[in-house]
Design a protein around this motif. Sequence first.
Motif, PDB file in Angstrom:
ATOM      1  N   ALA A   1       0.845  -1.185   0.000  1.00 35.39           N
ATOM      2  CA  ALA A   1       0.000   0.000   0.000  1.00 35.39           C
ATOM      3  C   ALA A   1       0.885   1.242   0.000  1.00 35.39           C
ATOM      4  CB  ALA A   1      -0.905   0.003   1.227  1.00 35.39           C
ATOM      5  N   CYS A   2       0.331   2.344  -0.429  1.00 36.41           N
ATOM      6  CA  CYS A   2       1.051   3.610  -0.464  1.00 36.41           C
ATOM      7  C   CYS A   2       1.322   4.077   0.974  1.00 36.41           C
ATOM      8  CB  CYS A   2       0.215   4.654  -1.209  1.00 36.41           C
ATOM      9  SG  CYS A   2       0.926   6.309  -1.205  1.00 36.41           S
ATOM     10  N   PRO A   3       2.568   4.450   1.307  1.00 37.03           N
ATOM     11  CA  PRO A   3       2.854   4.893   2.673  1.00 37.03           C
ATOM     12  C   PRO A   3       2.278   6.279   2.996  1.00 37.03           C
ATOM     13  CG  PRO A   3       4.824   5.034   1.315  1.00 37.03           C
ATOM     14  CD  PRO A   3       3.765   4.383   0.487  1.00 37.03           C
ATOM     15  N   TYR A   4       1.857   7.025   1.983  1.00 32.10           N
ATOM     16  CA  TYR A   4       1.341   8.376   2.202  1.00 32.10           C
ATOM     17  C   TYR A   4      -0.167   8.387   2.428  1.00 32.10           C
ATOM     18  CZ  TYR A   4       5.909   9.514   0.344  1.00 32.10           C
ATOM     19  OH  TYR A   4       7.257   9.582   0.126  1.00 32.10           O
ATOM     20  N   CYS A   5      -0.917   7.635   1.603  1.00 29.86           N
ATOM     21  CA  CYS A   5      -2.383   7.689   1.691  1.00 29.86           C
ATOM     22  C   CYS A   5      -3.028   6.322   1.906  1.00 29.86           C
ATOM     23  CB  CYS A   5      -2.951   8.340   0.432  1.00 29.86           C
ATOM     24  SG  CYS A   5      -2.764   7.332  -1.045  1.00 29.86           S
ATOM     25  N   GLY A   6      -2.275   5.237   1.760  1.00 29.29           N
ATOM     26  CA  GLY A   6      -2.826   3.902   1.942  1.00 29.29           C
ATOM     27  C   GLY A   6      -3.499   3.332   0.702  1.00 29.29           C
ATOM     28  N   GLY A   7      -3.339   3.996  -0.437  1.00 27.34           N
ATOM     29  CA  GLY A   7      -3.957   3.548  -1.687  1.00 27.34           C
ATOM     30  C   GLY A   7      -3.232   2.371  -2.308  1.00 27.34           C
ATOM     31  N   MET A   8      -3.805   1.842  -3.370  1.00 27.78           N
ATOM     32  CA  MET A   8      -3.242   0.688  -4.074  1.00 27.78           C
ATOM     33  C   MET A   8      -2.042   1.122  -4.925  1.00 27.78           C
ATOM     34  SD  MET A   8      -5.281  -1.971  -6.484  1.00 27.78           S
ATOM     35  CE  MET A   8      -4.995  -1.270  -8.080  1.00 27.78           C
ATOM     36  N   VAL A   9      -1.019   0.298  -4.962  1.00 26.74           N
ATOM     37  CA  VAL A   9       0.198   0.587  -5.724  1.00 26.74           C
ATOM     38  C   VAL A   9       0.113  -0.098  -7.080  1.00 26.74           C
ATOM     39  CG1 VAL A   9       2.707   0.352  -5.761  1.00 26.74           C
ATOM     40  CG2 VAL A   9       1.545   0.792  -3.612  1.00 26.74           C
ATOM     41  N   GLN A  10       0.504   0.628  -8.146  1.00 27.22           N
ATOM     42  CA  GLN A  10       0.553   0.069  -9.494  1.00 27.22           C
ATOM     43  C   GLN A  10       1.995   0.065  -9.980  1.00 27.22           C
ATOM     44  OE1 GLN A  10      -1.865   2.202 -12.235  1.00 27.22           O
ATOM     45  NE2 GLN A  10      -3.695   1.061 -11.703  1.00 27.22           N
ATOM     46  N   ALA A  11       2.376  -1.021 -10.637  1.00 28.80           N
ATOM     47  CA  ALA A  11       3.684  -1.114 -11.286  1.00 28.80           C
ATOM     48  C   ALA A  11       3.476  -0.850 -12.772  1.00 28.80           C
ATOM     49  CB  ALA A  11       4.286  -2.488 -11.071  1.00 28.80           C
ATOM     50  N   MET A  12       4.269   0.079 -13.327  1.00 30.77           N
ATOM     51  CA  MET A  12       4.157   0.421 -14.746  1.00 30.77           C
ATOM     52  C   MET A  12       5.483   0.157 -15.437  1.00 30.77           C
ATOM     53  SD  MET A  12       2.195   3.999 -14.828  1.00 30.77           S
ATOM     54  CE  MET A  12       0.951   4.407 -13.650  1.00 30.77           C
ATOM     55  N   ASP A  13       5.409  -0.487 -16.596  1.00 30.63           N
ATOM     56  CA  ASP A  13       6.588  -0.650 -17.445  1.00 30.63           C
ATOM     57  C   ASP A  13       6.611   0.543 -18.390  1.00 30.63           C
ATOM     58  OD1 ASP A  13       7.264  -3.070 -16.280  1.00 30.63           O
ATOM     59  OD2 ASP A  13       6.018  -4.197 -17.669  1.00 30.63           O
ATOM     60  N   VAL A  14       7.657   1.383 -18.262  1.00 27.08           N
ATOM     61  CA  VAL A  14       7.768   2.606 -19.056  1.00 27.08           C
ATOM     62  C   VAL A  14       8.929   2.454 -20.025  1.00 27.08           C
ATOM     63  CG1 VAL A  14       8.121   5.091 -18.974  1.00 27.08           C
ATOM     64  CG2 VAL A  14       6.841   3.983 -17.174  1.00 27.08           C
ATOM     65  N   GLU A  15       8.657   2.686 -21.288  1.00 31.57           N
ATOM     66  CA  GLU A  15       9.651   2.585 -22.358  1.00 31.57           C
ATOM     67  C   GLU A  15      10.144   3.999 -22.685  1.00 31.57           C
ATOM     68  OE1 GLU A  15       8.509   1.391 -26.527  1.00 31.57           O
ATOM     69  OE2 GLU A  15       8.975  -0.532 -25.587  1.00 31.57           O
ATOM     70  N   THR A  16      11.451   4.231 -22.562  1.00 36.63           N
ATOM     71  CA  THR A  16      12.042   5.538 -22.827  1.00 36.63           C
ATOM     72  C   THR A  16      12.918   5.446 -24.068  1.00 36.63           C
ATOM     73  OG1 THR A  16      12.097   5.973 -20.470  1.00 36.63           O
ATOM     74  CG2 THR A  16      13.433   7.392 -21.848  1.00 36.63           C
ATOM     75  N   GLN A  17      12.773   6.440 -24.947  1.00 39.48           N
ATOM     76  CA  GLN A  17      13.563   6.465 -26.169  1.00 39.48           C
ATOM     77  C   GLN A  17      14.022   7.891 -26.431  1.00 39.48           C
ATOM     78  OE1 GLN A  17      11.401   5.329 -29.688  1.00 39.48           O
ATOM     79  NE2 GLN A  17      13.250   4.874 -30.796  1.00 39.48           N
ATOM     80  N   TRP A  18      15.320   8.073 -26.610  1.00 40.81           N
ATOM     81  CA  TRP A  18      15.890   9.373 -26.974  1.00 40.81           C
ATOM     82  C   TRP A  18      16.218   9.350 -28.453  1.00 40.81           C
ATOM     83  CZ3 TRP A  18      19.959  10.736 -22.696  1.00 40.81           C
ATOM     84  CH2 TRP A  18      19.291  10.923 -21.488  1.00 40.81           C
ATOM     85  N   ARG A  19      15.872  10.407 -29.141  1.00 43.06           N
ATOM     86  CA  ARG A  19      16.148  10.497 -30.572  1.00 43.06           C
ATOM     87  C   ARG A  19      16.886  11.792 -30.877  1.00 43.06           C
ATOM     88  NH1 ARG A  19      10.171   9.068 -32.247  1.00 43.06           N
ATOM     89  NH2 ARG A  19       9.959  10.492 -30.529  1.00 43.06           N
TER      90      ARG A  19
END
Length: 66
Positions: free
Chosen positions: A22-40
């Motif tokens: 749970a979130c330590p600040y508000c107690g909400g649900m935590v989501q894991a996101m796969d983020v793809e970063t590309q520099w051009r």
Amino acid sequence: MCLVFVCDEDERVVARQPAPGACPYCGGMVQAMDVETQWRFCFLPLYFKTKKRYYCSLCARKLAVQ
């Protein structure tokens, strides 16, 4: 003569899934996101990486992994 350097950073969310805990600040649900970063540079990809980031779904804070 004028040289223009065009650099672009693109971030895209590839996948989302619920994470344990749970979130330590508000107690909400935590989501894991796969983020793809590309520099051009002038439409040529220079850097490509996929990272996993954790966010609270209630307060939208970025959470650190411990």
